[in-house]
Design an enzyme around this catalytic site. Structure first.
Site, PDB file in Angstrom:
ATOM      1  N   LYS A 277       0.924  -1.271   0.001  1.00 35.49           N
ATOM      2  CA  LYS A 277      -0.193  -0.093   0.154  1.00 35.49           C
ATOM      3  C   LYS A 277       0.928   1.344   0.022  1.00 35.49           C
ATOM      4  CE  LYS A 277      -3.669  -2.126   2.600  1.00 35.49           C
ATOM      5  NZ  LYS A 277      -4.893  -1.858   1.652  1.00 35.49           N
ATOM      6  N   ARG A 352      -9.760 -12.453   2.209  1.00 34.07           N
ATOM      7  CA  ARG A 352     -10.373 -13.522   1.321  1.00 34.07           C
ATOM      8  C   ARG A 352      -9.472 -14.775   1.325  1.00 34.07           C
ATOM      9  NH1 ARG A 352     -10.666 -10.518  -4.095  1.00 34.07           N
ATOM     10  NH2 ARG A 352     -10.618  -8.794  -2.604  1.00 34.07           N
TER      11      ARG A 352
END
Length: 516
Positions: A277, A352
Site C-alpha cells: 500500500k 479472503r
C-alpha cells in the site's frame, strides 16, 4: 471493563438513582413526564434561537435542576429512520461531558408520528442509549494511559419509561459486545498484534459459557490453514506478530434448533504485502481486524444473554500481513484447506485468503450441524464502502437467498440503527475468478483496487465459495449450506476515517436483533 450501564426508571417521582441532568431526546419541545418543559423551552427560544435545532442546556424544574434538550429533527419523511435518534445521542455525548453531566436521565419522546412511522422507531430508546455509549467510548490505549474514570466518567445512564417495556439487561449485553468489538478493532497494531488479540479474547470470555481455544502452533496452522499461513509468512520471524486462530463455541442447554457459524477476518495490520500500500493508504490498516472484532463482540453479547436453542461457532483468524523476504507474492499457487488450488492475484487481497480456510473448517462443522447458517465477516473491500457508504454489504449464495437471510437482516437493521444492504452473487463474479490455466482452480483477485473494479465487493464472495469448498453445497446439492458474506468496510468505522474514526461495533447489533 466498565461502561455506562443502562438503568430503567418507571416513575419520575420514585427514582432509584440520583441524577444530575434530564436529557430530552425529541422531535418536539414536549415531554411525557414534565408538562411544563415545553413552555420553559419556548421561553428560552425567544433568547436562544438554537432551541429546537441544536442541543441546548437550560436551568429547569426537572431532575438534577438542568435540562438538555436534544432535537432529532424531522422524522416523517420516507428516508428518515432510527439513526436520527442514534446519531443525535452520539453527537451530544461530548456536550454532556463538557457540561459536567455525570448522571444523565434520558427521556425519548417522539410525537406526531402515525402508526407506520412509529413502528420504524420502536427501538428508539435502544438507539439513544447505544448512540450515547458510542459517543462516550474512549480507546483502550487512552483508558490504559490515562485515568479511566476521568475520560469515561459516566457510570450509568437512566432511561425513563413508564411502560416498563425496556429490557436493560439486553441493552447492557449489546453494549458490552459492541465495546469489545470497538476495543479489538480500534487498538493499535502492536498492542493488538495476533497474540495480543487472542489474549484479549481469552480474557474477555474467562469463566463464561463460551469456550475459547487458541491455535498458535506454526506447523499446525500451516497444515490446517495453508492460505492463512501464506498471508502470515512474513510475520512469523517476529514472535510477537505470529498468527493465531481463535475458536469460540457457545452451546446452549437443551435442544439445538439452529446453528450459526462465523468466520472473522482479523488482519491486525495490512501493509498490502508484496503489493505494498503506497501514497498514504497504509495508515489506518490496524483496523482491518474489524470483522473478527465484530464477531467477538457478537459472541460476548450472546454469552451474556445465553439464549436457548441456538448454537454458535466462530473462528477468527488473527494475522499480520507483513512485508519481507518471506512474504507471499502474486502468481503463487497455494492449495487451500478444502483442496482448492488458489492462484494469488494480489497480496493486498489477503483477507479472503484467510477467510476461505476458516470457512472450510466451519463447512466441516456445518455438515453435521442443526439448521446451519454460515457467515464471513470482514472489512474486505473499499468497493463496499464506495457502493453503500456507511452501510454493511451482504452477498448471499442461493441457499441463503432462498431462506431470506439477508432480508431478515435488512428488516432488523432498519429497526436497530445497524443497517445492511443486500447484493446478489452473479455469474459474472464466478467468471471473474475462474482459472486461466489448468495449473490452478481459482484466482484470488485481479491486480487493481476493488474501488475501480466492477462488482468489486461481490466477486470476492465467489472466490470464498470456491476456495472454501462451499460450491459443493449449492442449492442443487444433496446438502445445501446457506452462506452470507458480510462486508463492513463502509460501516465499521465512523465517517470512513480509518486512522482516527471510532469503530462502530458493526455488525453486532443487527445480528443480535436478528437471532437473539
Amino acid at each position: 471493563m466498565p461502561f455506562p450501564n443502562a438503568v430503567l426508571e418507571t416513575n419520575i417521582a420514585q427514582l432509584t438513582h440520583e441524577y444530575d441532568a434530564y436529557v430530552l431526546v425529541s422531535n418536539t419541545l414536549s415531554s411525557q413526564h414534565y408538562p411544563d418543559i415545553q413552555q420553559n423551552l419556548e421561553q428560552h427560544q425567544s433568547l436562544d434561537k438554537r432551541v429546537g435545532g441544536h442541543a441546548v442546556l437550560v436551568a429547569a424544574d426537572v431532575v438534577g435542576g438542568r435540562l438538555l434538550q436534544v432535537p432529532v429533527g424531522q422524522l416523517d419523511r420516507d428516508y428518515d429512520d432510527v439513526r436520527r435518534i442514534f446519531d443525535a445521542a452520539r453527537n451530544v455525548a461530548q456536550t454532556l461531558l463538557d457540561s459536567g453531566v455525570r448522571k444523565p436521565l434520558l427521556e425519548i419522546n417522539l410525537a406526531g408520528l402515525n402508526e407506520s412511522q412509529a413502528a420504524q422507531f420502536k427501538n428508539a430508546v435502544e438507539a439513544a442509549y447505544l448512540g450515547l455509549c458510542q459517543g462516550l467510548w474512549q480507546p483502550l490505549e487512552a483508558r490504559q494511559a490515562l485515568d479511566e474514570h476521568e475520560i469515561e466518567p459516566i457510570e450509568f445512564i437512566g432511561l425513563i419509561d413508564g411502560s416498563s417495556s425496556i429490557d436493560v439487561s439486553r441493552l447492557n449485553a449489546i453494549e458490552a459486545g459492541k465495546r469489545i468489538a470497538r476495543d479489538l478493532c480500534g487498538t493499535e497494531p502492536e498492542r493488538m498484534a495476533p497474540p495480543g488479540f487472542a489474549d484479549y479474547c481469552v480474557a474477555a470470555f474467562k469463566g463464561s459459557n463460551v469456550k475459547v481455544t487458541v491455535v498458535s502452533d506454526d506447523a499446525h496452522i500451516k497444515h490446517e490453514y495453508p492460505l492463512l499461513h501464506a498471508v502470515a509468512r512474513a510475520s512469523i520471524e517476529v514472535k510477537r506478530h505470529r498468527p493465531r486462530i481463535i475458536r469460540m463455541v457457545y452451546e446452549p442447554s437443551g435442544e439445538i434448533t439452529k446453528t450459526l457459524l462465523f468466520a472473522g477476518k482479523g488482519i491486525t495490520f495490512d501493509t498490502g504485502g508484496a503489493d505494498l500500500k503506497v501514497n498514504g493508504h497504509m495508515a489506518g490498516m490496524s483496523r482491518d481486524k474489524g470483522g473478527a472484532a465484530g464477531v467477538a463482540g457478537f459472541m460476548k453479547t450472546l454469552s451474556l444473554l445465553a439464549p436457548k436453542g441456538i448454537k454458535v461457532i466462530a473462528e477468527l483468524g488473527a494475522v499480520r500481513n507483513s512485508i519481507g523476504a518471506e512474504a507471499f507474492i502474486p502468481d503463487e499457487i497455494i492449495t487451500s484447506h478444502a483442496g482448492v488450488r488458489v492462484r494469488v492475484g494480489n497480496t493486498d487481497a489477503e483477507g479472503r485468503m484467510l477467510l476461505a480456510d476458516l470457512l472450510s473448517h466451519l463447512r466441516e462443522d456445518a455438515v453435521s450441524a442443526v439448521n446451519p447458517q454460515l457467515f464471513s465477516v470482514a472489512t474486505l473491500t473499499g468497493h463496499a464502502a464506495m457502493a453503500f457508504g456507511p452501510y454493511t454489504a451482504l452477498v448471499e449464495n442461493k441457499p441463503a437467498r432462498d431462506m431470506g437471510i439477508a432480508k431478515q437482516l435488512f428488516v432488523q437493521g432498519e429497526l436497530c440503527a445497524d443497517q445492511v444492504e443486500p447484493s446478489l452473487s452473479r455469474r459474472e463474479d464466478f467468471d471473474f475468478v475462474k482459472p486461466r490455466t489448468k495449473a490452478d482452480d481459482v484466482l484470488s483477485s485481479n491486480n487493481a483496487p476493488s474501488v475501480t473494479t466492477m462488482r468489486g465487493h461481490q466477486f470476492p464472495m465467489a472466490f470464498l465459495t470456491i476456495a472454501s469448498g462451499l460450491d459443493k453445497h449449492e442449492a442443487s446439492a444433496k446438502q445445501p449450506l446457506p452462506f452470507t458474506h458480510v462486508d463492513i468496510a463502509g460501516s465499521g468505522i465512523e465517517g470512513l476515517d480509518w486512522q482516527h474514526g471510532k469503530p462502530t461495533g458493526a455488525p453486532v447489533n443487527v445480528f443480535v436483533n436478528t437471532y437473539l
